[in-house]
Enzyme design. Structure first.
Site, mmCIF file in Angstrom:
data_model
loop_
_atom_site.group_PDB
_atom_site.id
_atom_site.type_symbol
_atom_site.label_atom_id
_atom_site.label_comp_id
_atom_site.label_asym_id
_atom_site.label_seq_id
_atom_site.Cartn_x
_atom_site.Cartn_y
_atom_site.Cartn_z
ATOM 1 N N ARG A 68 22.378 -33.568 -14.413
ATOM 2 C CA ARG A 68 23.580 -32.669 -14.805
ATOM 3 C C ARG A 68 23.811 -32.155 -13.022
ATOM 4 O O ARG A 68 25.361 -32.098 -13.029
ATOM 5 C CB ARG A 68 23.342 -31.500 -15.841
ATOM 6 C CG ARG A 68 24.221 -30.734 -15.492
ATOM 7 C CD ARG A 68 23.539 -29.514 -17.346
ATOM 8 N NE ARG A 68 23.167 -30.280 -18.111
ATOM 9 C CZ ARG A 68 23.797 -30.555 -19.292
ATOM 10 N NH1 ARG A 68 25.496 -30.376 -19.314
ATOM 11 N NH2 ARG A 68 23.408 -30.983 -20.545
ATOM 12 N N ILE A 95 28.025 -29.073 -20.285
ATOM 13 C CA ILE A 95 27.768 -27.808 -19.366
ATOM 14 C C ILE A 95 27.576 -27.888 -18.331
ATOM 15 O O ILE A 95 26.774 -28.627 -17.894
ATOM 16 C CB ILE A 95 26.800 -26.915 -19.741
ATOM 17 C CG1 ILE A 95 26.645 -26.588 -21.031
ATOM 18 C CG2 ILE A 95 25.988 -25.600 -18.860
ATOM 19 C CD1 ILE A 95 25.414 -26.337 -22.114
ATOM 20 N N LEU A 96 27.933 -27.057 -16.847
ATOM 21 C CA LEU A 96 28.024 -27.535 -15.320
ATOM 22 C C LEU A 96 27.565 -27.041 -15.147
ATOM 23 O O LEU A 96 26.651 -25.702 -14.999
ATOM 24 C CB LEU A 96 29.406 -27.406 -15.197
ATOM 25 C CG LEU A 96 30.848 -28.339 -15.339
ATOM 26 C CD1 LEU A 96 32.151 -28.263 -14.933
ATOM 27 C CD2 LEU A 96 30.529 -29.490 -15.072
ATOM 28 N N ASN A 110 37.191 -19.612 -20.172
ATOM 29 C CA ASN A 110 36.447 -20.526 -21.051
ATOM 30 C C ASN A 110 37.309 -19.531 -22.420
ATOM 31 O O ASN A 110 37.575 -18.556 -22.565
ATOM 32 C CB ASN A 110 34.804 -20.327 -21.106
ATOM 33 C CG ASN A 110 34.859 -21.554 -21.767
ATOM 34 O OD1 ASN A 110 35.583 -22.384 -22.122
ATOM 35 N ND2 ASN A 110 33.981 -21.341 -23.492
ATOM 36 N N THR A 111 37.801 -20.429 -23.822
ATOM 37 C CA THR A 111 37.909 -20.066 -24.465
ATOM 38 C C THR A 111 37.137 -20.149 -25.675
ATOM 39 O O THR A 111 36.661 -21.465 -25.786
ATOM 40 C CB THR A 111 39.384 -20.053 -25.542
ATOM 41 O OG1 THR A 111 39.461 -19.938 -26.352
ATOM 42 C CG2 THR A 111 39.750 -21.446 -25.557
ATOM 43 N N HIS A 112 36.177 -19.512 -26.174
ATOM 44 C CA HIS A 112 35.406 -20.341 -26.788
ATOM 45 C C HIS A 112 35.559 -19.993 -28.863
ATOM 46 O O HIS A 112 36.121 -18.167 -29.335
ATOM 47 C CB HIS A 112 33.725 -19.159 -26.803
ATOM 48 C CG HIS A 112 33.201 -19.507 -27.647
ATOM 49 N ND1 HIS A 112 31.874 -20.706 -28.142
ATOM 50 C CD2 HIS A 112 31.994 -19.084 -29.161
ATOM 51 C CE1 HIS A 112 31.150 -21.238 -28.429
ATOM 52 N NE2 HIS A 112 31.369 -19.836 -29.215
ATOM 53 N N ASP A 148 28.247 -19.253 -22.660
ATOM 54 C CA ASP A 148 28.644 -18.293 -23.473
ATOM 55 C C ASP A 148 28.524 -17.217 -23.853
ATOM 56 O O ASP A 148 28.373 -16.248 -24.341
ATOM 57 C CB ASP A 148 28.649 -19.191 -24.715
ATOM 58 C CG ASP A 148 29.227 -20.057 -25.013
ATOM 59 O OD1 ASP A 148 30.057 -20.379 -24.773
ATOM 60 O OD2 ASP A 148 28.452 -21.076 -25.793
HETATM 61 C C1 GRF Z 1 39.233 -24.554 -28.783
HETATM 62 O O1 GRF Z 1 38.272 -24.300 -30.316
HETATM 63 C C2 GRF Z 1 37.688 -23.995 -27.851
HETATM 64 O O2 GRF Z 1 37.677 -23.355 -28.053
HETATM 65 C C3 GRF Z 1 36.692 -25.202 -28.085
HETATM 66 O O3 GRF Z 1 36.831 -26.913 -27.921
HETATM 67 C C4 GRF Z 1 38.770 -26.436 -29.534
HETATM 68 C C5 GRF Z 1 39.576 -27.213 -27.392
HETATM 69 O O4 GRF Z 1 40.701 -27.603 -28.513
HETATM 70 N N1 GRF Z 1 35.808 -25.169 -26.865
HETATM 71 P P1 GRF Z 1 41.389 -28.580 -28.517
HETATM 72 O O5 GRF Z 1 41.154 -30.104 -27.702
HETATM 73 O O6 GRF Z 1 42.365 -28.018 -27.399
HETATM 74 O O7 GRF Z 1 42.425 -28.754 -29.468
#
Ligand code: GRF
Length: 195
Positions: A68, A95-96, A110-112, A148
């Site tokens: 990694r 994971i970086l 990031n979006t989770h 996260d």
């Molecule tokens: C999103 O729900 C993001 O939160 C998650 O992976 C998904 C990415 O969706 N980590 P897409 O590939 O942009 O459609």
């Protein structure tokens, strides 16, 4: 406070999947200098359709032999020529390690697809469904070495509906992410928190 605008802040997007969030970022006028992917995926086509360079830093392994730190160095080296101000993860599946956070400290977002700290990890939509929650959602946060767990910038709730599958729920969450993530990125840029 120095204010910046979305036309000048140089962004790298890291993706591994369908790239639908990436697609909405292009539509929102963000200055995407490069899309970095860790495996062949649709995000590559999305970037090509917007004449944006794509760099594939392919994972050699998904097993315990995966190096990694070496992989992270390869990502940092691949991004370097693009001189980006901000790194935006949009469904990036690797994971970086520390070298990435040293290079872009506090400049990785990031979006989770869950309301952190609930349901961290790669299977958050399935985990929320299995747990039986009636409300889940999404979280936009600063990415830190602890996965996260970085400072939360924005969250929005999404209902779980009767009969939901992992796919239907994830799509409802992504509909929100495509708006909330972009609005949050624009907001931090305009507040001068990046440059
Ligand atoms: C999103 O729900 C993001 O939160 C998650 O992976 C998904 C990415 O969706 N980590 P897409 O590939 O942009 O459609």
């Amino acid at each position: 406070m120095i204010r910046a605008n979305v036309e000048i802040v140089r962004i790298a997007v890291l993706a591994s999947g369908t790239g639908s969030i990436l697609e909405s970022m292009f539509g929102a006028g963000l200055r995407i200098e490069v899309v970095l992917i860790d495996r062949p995926c649709r995000a590559r086509e999305v970037a090509a359709a917007h004449d944006t360079p794509v760099v594939l830093v392919e994972r050699s392994s998904y097993g315990s032999d995966f190096d990694r730190v070496a992989y992270t160095h390869a990502v940092v080296d691949a991004l370097e020529p693009f001189d980006v101000d901000l790194v935006v993860m949009a469904g990036f599946g690797t994971i970086l390690e520390k070298p990435m956070h040293d290079a872009y400290e506090n400049r990785i977002l990031n979006t989770h697809p869950a309301l952190l700290p609930a349901f961290p990890g790669w299977h958050s939509v399935r985990d929320a469904l299995d747990y039986g929650v009636k409300v889940t959602g999404c979280t936009v946060h600063v990415a830190t070495l602890a996965v996260d767990s970085g400072p939360i910038l924005a969250q929005e709730a999404v209902p779980v509906l009767p009969g939901d599958t992992e796919e239907s729920l994830h799509e409802r969450i992504k509909t929100v992410e495509r708006r909330l993530y972009i609005d949050t990125i624009k907001e931090i840029i305009e507040r001068g928190h990046v440059l």
